[in-house]
Design a protein around this motif. Structure first.
Motif, PDB file in Angstrom:
ATOM      1  N   THR A 144       0.814  -1.224   0.000  1.00 27.68           N
ATOM      2  CA  THR A 144       0.000   0.000   0.000  1.00 27.68           C
ATOM      3  C   THR A 144       0.852   1.281   0.000  1.00 27.68           C
ATOM      4  N   TRP A 146       1.214   5.774   0.634  1.00 24.59           N
ATOM      5  CA  TRP A 146       1.197   6.648   1.821  1.00 24.59           C
ATOM      6  C   TRP A 146       0.097   7.703   1.797  1.00 24.59           C
ATOM      7  N   GLN A 152      -6.432   2.735   2.499  1.00 19.79           N
ATOM      8  CA  GLN A 152      -6.054   1.746   1.492  1.00 19.79           C
ATOM      9  C   GLN A 152      -5.798   0.380   2.128  1.00 19.79           C
ATOM     10  N   LYS A 170       2.154  -4.945   3.783  1.00 16.56           N
ATOM     11  CA  LYS A 170       3.393  -4.159   3.696  1.00 16.56           C
ATOM     12  C   LYS A 170       3.016  -2.715   3.378  1.00 16.56           C
ATOM     13  N   GLU A 208       8.772  -7.048  -3.111  1.00 10.68           N
ATOM     14  CA  GLU A 208       9.127  -8.023  -4.157  1.00 10.68           C
ATOM     15  C   GLU A 208       9.162  -9.449  -3.608  1.00 10.68           C
ATOM     16  N   PHE A 221      -2.399  -4.490  -4.764  1.00  9.59           N
ATOM     17  CA  PHE A 221      -1.433  -3.391  -4.704  1.00  9.59           C
ATOM     18  C   PHE A 221      -2.124  -2.068  -4.990  1.00  9.59           C
ATOM     19  N   THR A 222      -1.803  -1.058  -4.217  1.00 12.58           N
ATOM     20  CA  THR A 222      -2.205   0.311  -4.544  1.00 12.58           C
ATOM     21  C   THR A 222      -0.938   1.141  -4.567  1.00 12.58           C
ATOM     22  N   GLY A 223      -0.762   1.888  -5.637  1.00  9.85           N
ATOM     23  CA  GLY A 223       0.447   2.710  -5.739  1.00  9.85           C
ATOM     24  C   GLY A 223       0.633   3.190  -7.159  1.00  9.85           C
ATOM     25  N   SER A 224       1.878   3.432  -7.511  1.00 10.74           N
ATOM     26  CA  SER A 224       2.158   4.022  -8.819  1.00 10.74           C
ATOM     27  C   SER A 224       2.037   2.981  -9.933  1.00 10.74           C
ATOM     28  N   GLU A 245      -4.486  -1.017  -8.090  1.00 14.01           N
ATOM     29  CA  GLU A 245      -5.132   0.306  -8.018  1.00 14.01           C
ATOM     30  C   GLU A 245      -4.021   1.321  -8.223  1.00 14.01           C
ATOM     31  N   LEU A 246      -3.994   1.935  -9.405  1.00 13.50           N
ATOM     32  CA  LEU A 246      -2.810   2.729  -9.773  1.00 13.50           C
ATOM     33  C   LEU A 246      -3.118   4.225  -9.887  1.00 13.50           C
ATOM     34  N   CYS A 279      -5.165   9.884  -5.665  1.00 10.94           N
ATOM     35  CA  CYS A 279      -5.088   9.218  -6.975  1.00 10.94           C
ATOM     36  C   CYS A 279      -6.261   9.622  -7.871  1.00 10.94           C
ATOM     37  N   GLU A 379       0.544  12.158 -14.383  1.00  4.48           N
ATOM     38  CA  GLU A 379       0.044  12.358 -13.030  1.00  4.48           C
ATOM     39  C   GLU A 379       1.086  13.143 -12.239  1.00  4.48           C
TER      40      GLU A 379
HETATM   41  P1  NAD Z   1       4.726   3.558  -5.024  1.00  2.00           P
HETATM   42  O1  NAD Z   1       4.280   2.749  -6.160  1.00  2.00           O
HETATM   43  O2  NAD Z   1       6.079   4.118  -5.041  1.00  2.00           O
HETATM   44  O3  NAD Z   1       4.633   2.718  -3.675  1.00  2.00           O
HETATM   45  C1  NAD Z   1       3.463   2.036  -3.267  1.00  2.00           C
HETATM   46  C2  NAD Z   1       3.850   0.821  -2.449  1.00  2.00           C
HETATM   47  O4  NAD Z   1       4.536  -0.098  -3.285  1.00  2.00           O
HETATM   48  C3  NAD Z   1       4.804   1.118  -1.304  1.00  2.00           C
HETATM   49  O5  NAD Z   1       4.474   0.301  -0.205  1.00  2.00           O
HETATM   50  C4  NAD Z   1       6.149   0.740  -1.876  1.00  2.00           C
HETATM   51  O6  NAD Z   1       7.085   0.402  -0.890  1.00  2.00           O
HETATM   52  C5  NAD Z   1       5.781  -0.459  -2.726  1.00  2.00           C
HETATM   53  N1  NAD Z   1       6.697  -0.749  -3.831  1.00  2.00           N
HETATM   54  C6  NAD Z   1       7.427   0.138  -4.567  1.00  2.00           C
HETATM   55  N2  NAD Z   1       8.154  -0.527  -5.494  1.00  2.00           N
HETATM   56  C7  NAD Z   1       7.864  -1.844  -5.361  1.00  2.00           C
HETATM   57  C8  NAD Z   1       8.290  -3.019  -6.027  1.00  2.00           C
HETATM   58  N3  NAD Z   1       9.183  -2.987  -7.014  1.00  2.00           N
HETATM   59  N4  NAD Z   1       7.786  -4.210  -5.627  1.00  2.00           N
HETATM   60  C9  NAD Z   1       6.883  -4.267  -4.629  1.00  2.00           C
HETATM   61  N5  NAD Z   1       6.448  -3.190  -3.952  1.00  2.00           N
HETATM   62  C10 NAD Z   1       6.928  -1.985  -4.309  1.00  2.00           C
HETATM   63  O7  NAD Z   1       3.605   4.662  -4.856  1.00  2.00           O
HETATM   64  P2  NAD Z   1       3.529   5.830  -3.778  1.00  2.00           P
HETATM   65  O8  NAD Z   1       4.494   6.872  -4.184  1.00  2.00           O
HETATM   66  O9  NAD Z   1       3.599   5.280  -2.395  1.00  2.00           O
HETATM   67  O10 NAD Z   1       2.011   6.315  -4.001  1.00  2.00           O
HETATM   68  C11 NAD Z   1       1.647   7.215  -4.986  1.00  2.00           C
HETATM   69  C12 NAD Z   1       1.017   6.528  -6.174  1.00  2.00           C
HETATM   70  O11 NAD Z   1      -0.061   5.683  -5.774  1.00  2.00           O
HETATM   71  C13 NAD Z   1       0.401   7.497  -7.142  1.00  2.00           C
HETATM   72  O12 NAD Z   1       0.756   7.163  -8.450  1.00  2.00           O
HETATM   73  C14 NAD Z   1      -1.100   7.322  -6.935  1.00  2.00           C
HETATM   74  O13 NAD Z   1      -1.896   7.677  -8.008  1.00  2.00           O
HETATM   75  C15 NAD Z   1      -1.208   5.903  -6.593  1.00  2.00           C
HETATM   76  N6  NAD Z   1      -2.418   5.628  -5.828  1.00  2.00           N
HETATM   77  C16 NAD Z   1      -3.443   4.957  -6.428  1.00  2.00           C
HETATM   78  C17 NAD Z   1      -4.613   4.705  -5.726  1.00  2.00           C
HETATM   79  C18 NAD Z   1      -5.742   3.963  -6.353  1.00  2.00           C
HETATM   80  O14 NAD Z   1      -6.591   3.454  -5.641  1.00  2.00           O
HETATM   81  N7  NAD Z   1      -5.792   3.842  -7.652  1.00  2.00           N
HETATM   82  C19 NAD Z   1      -4.734   5.123  -4.422  1.00  2.00           C
HETATM   83  C20 NAD Z   1      -3.669   5.814  -3.838  1.00  2.00           C
HETATM   84  C21 NAD Z   1      -2.501   6.043  -4.558  1.00  2.00           C
END
Ligand code: NAD
Length: 472
Positions: A144, A146, A152, A170, A208, A221-224, A245-246, A279, A379
């Protein structure tokens, strides 16, 4: 300074296998406000093994009893609402009033919703000699970000518990402290050991390792989008189920008959909430070209009313960004906007007055933004709005859909039927019509590169269920 030196594994607080730690930086003071363990592959293996063992137990607990546990978790999250709000405000920098209202309250609502949804008997379908039943997927890994950290986590943990799955969480390294509060709640909730595990650490290490682990059945997973792509690749090797969820670049489409006095301030509040680190933020405001000047004036006046500053001050709406890295990234986009010829309406690269300390970026608005400009396409994840003129409804829809993302959007019109018609044409997972309010049980997720799968409410539960056909 909040120091956590243990991981929550198999129902106990366990010493991590390595001594390495991660500092959590308060983005307002720029000083560490917490420290958490940097987990390793070995910690992941311990947690996944515990979750696998617990799956046999938890999946056999009747749904109504599982729902009762989720109900207790919801009550405990509600009882610790202020503490959760303060913790997230500190580690994320979101002003306290909003952190409590959103970051602490919505997770409690999500937990409460799944206490209800989970109590209903699992869906079964019958036709001819076929009986279709649903069973929990198994061991889940949750990775997830931050920006809405506990929201999330709750959107994954609550439906997984309801479905009968077990899990390893995590959280992000930038805002992990709230996850420890949740683990404390879990420890007291009466869950069998191993159902819920928490392993903090770097994405490239802990994240990973979870994606590669043969005993993990599902990754949510939610993140980039960049990290999502990597996670999808790793998970594909052992054919894990993956929910992603990106990112997003959501359009706020103001049709020519919209009530601008309402729509513009609403759009301004939306983009500057959480310093634009949302996001689903409505980062592109699509406006009729012949009304752009009027809209700029309204937007400028609205932005001037956004109070920026110390997150502990209840009067503030906007705090700093999460990190200096994020601030640098946003500033680079602002420079790019200027270089590519957009008109700066307010804000810009200079920090707001009196806020040189803390990772602040002023509420920034660009107008005359065209679809090929970088600030219209990528973004930014910061307090930067792009006002984009269009000539007619067809072109407006085309611009709205001209994105690799498809997470959310909004439509404003004086004619609700017209708004609905246009909303149906947007290729995104959610569209708010005339300011339609957030609903914690509405399905949330993306089209296109915003991901796949849906979270929250009854749709979110489906992600954690396998479908089995029994032929008689
Ligand atoms: P990020 O992708 O850098 O990190 C998210 C999570 O993934 C963290 O816990 C990080 O440690 C982990 N991570 C990073 N690289 C990884 C890898 N190679 N393998 C496994 N895990 C890994 O994103 P961020 O900077 O924390 O959050 C911002 C992004 O999240 C923005 O792009 C935003 O749009 C997106 N987001 C999407 C939603 C949604 O529901 N669609 C919600 C919130 C945030």
């Amino acid at each position: 300074m909040k120091i956590y030196d243990k991981l929550f594994i198999d129902g106990r607080w366990e010493t991590p296998t390595a001594k390495a730690t991660i500092d959590v930086i308060d983005p307002f003071s720029e000083i560490a406000c917490g420290r958490v363990p940097a987990g390793t592959d070995a910690d992941v293996d311990r947690a996944v093994t515990a979750a696998r063992r617990a799956f046999a137990v938890w999946s056999a607990v009747p749904p109504v009893e599982r729902a009762a546990v989720i109900g207790r978790i919801a009550e405990a999250v509600t009882a610790r609402r202020d503490e959760i709000g303060q913790t997230i405000s500190r580690e994320l920098g979101m002003p306290i009033k909003w952190a409590t209202r959103i970051q602490a309250t919505v997770p409690a609502m999500t937990m409460a919703a799944y206490a209800e949804i989970g109590a209903r008997p699992p869906q079964e379908d019958h036709f001819d000699n076929v009986r279709v039943v649903r069973e929990p997927v198994g061991v889940c890994a949750f990775i997830t970000p931050w920006n809405y950290p506990l929201h999330q986590i709750a959107g994954k943990v609550a439906p997984a518990l309801a479905a009968g799955c077990t899990m390893v969480v995590k959280p992000s390294s930038e805002a992990p402290l709230n996850a420890f509060l949740l683990a404390e709640i879990m420890a007291d909730a009466g869950l069998p050991p191993g159902v819920f595990n928490l392993v903090t650490g770097a994405g490239q290490v802990v994240g990973e390792a979870l994606c590669r682990h043969p005993e993990v059945d599902l990754i949510s997973f939610t993140g980039s989008t960049a990290a999502g792509r990597r996670i999808g690749e790793l998970a594909a090797r052992s054919i894990k189920r993956v929910t992603l969820e990106l990112g997003g670049k959501s359009a706020n489409l103001l049709l020519d008959d919209a009530d601008l006095e309402k729509a513009v301030p609403h759009g301004i509040k939306d983009i500057f909430l959480n310093s634009g680190q949302t996001c689903s933020a409505l980062s592109r405001m699509l406006v009729p070209a012949n009304r752009q000047q009027e809209i700029i004036a309204l937007a400028r006046a609205s932005a001037a009313r956004v109070k920026v500053g110390d997150p502990s001050d209840t009067a503030n709406y906007m705090g700093p960004l999460i990190s200096d890295r994020q601030r640098d990234k946003v500033r680079a986009y602002i420079r790019k906007g200027l270089a590519e010829g957009a008109t700066l309406v307010c804000g810009g690269e200079t920090p707001p007055e009196g806020l040189a300390q803390g990772y602040f970026v002023a509420p920034t608005i660009f107008a005359d933004v065209t679809p090929e400009m970088t600030i219209a396409r990528e973004e930014i994840f910061g307090p930067v709005l792009s006002i984009m003129p269009y000539k007619d409804e067809t072109e407006a829809v085309k611009i709205a859909n001209d994105s690799i993302y498809g997470l959310a959007g909004a439509v404003w019109s004086g004619d609700p039927e017209r708004a609905l018609r246009v909303a149906r044409r947007l290729r995104t997972g959610q569209v708010a019509i005339n300011g339609g309010a957030f609903h914690p049980q509405a399905p949330f997720g993306g089209y296109k590169q915003s991901g796949h799968g849906r979270e929250f409410g009854p749709y979110g539960l489906q992600e954690f269920l396998e479908i089995k056909a029994l032929l008689t």
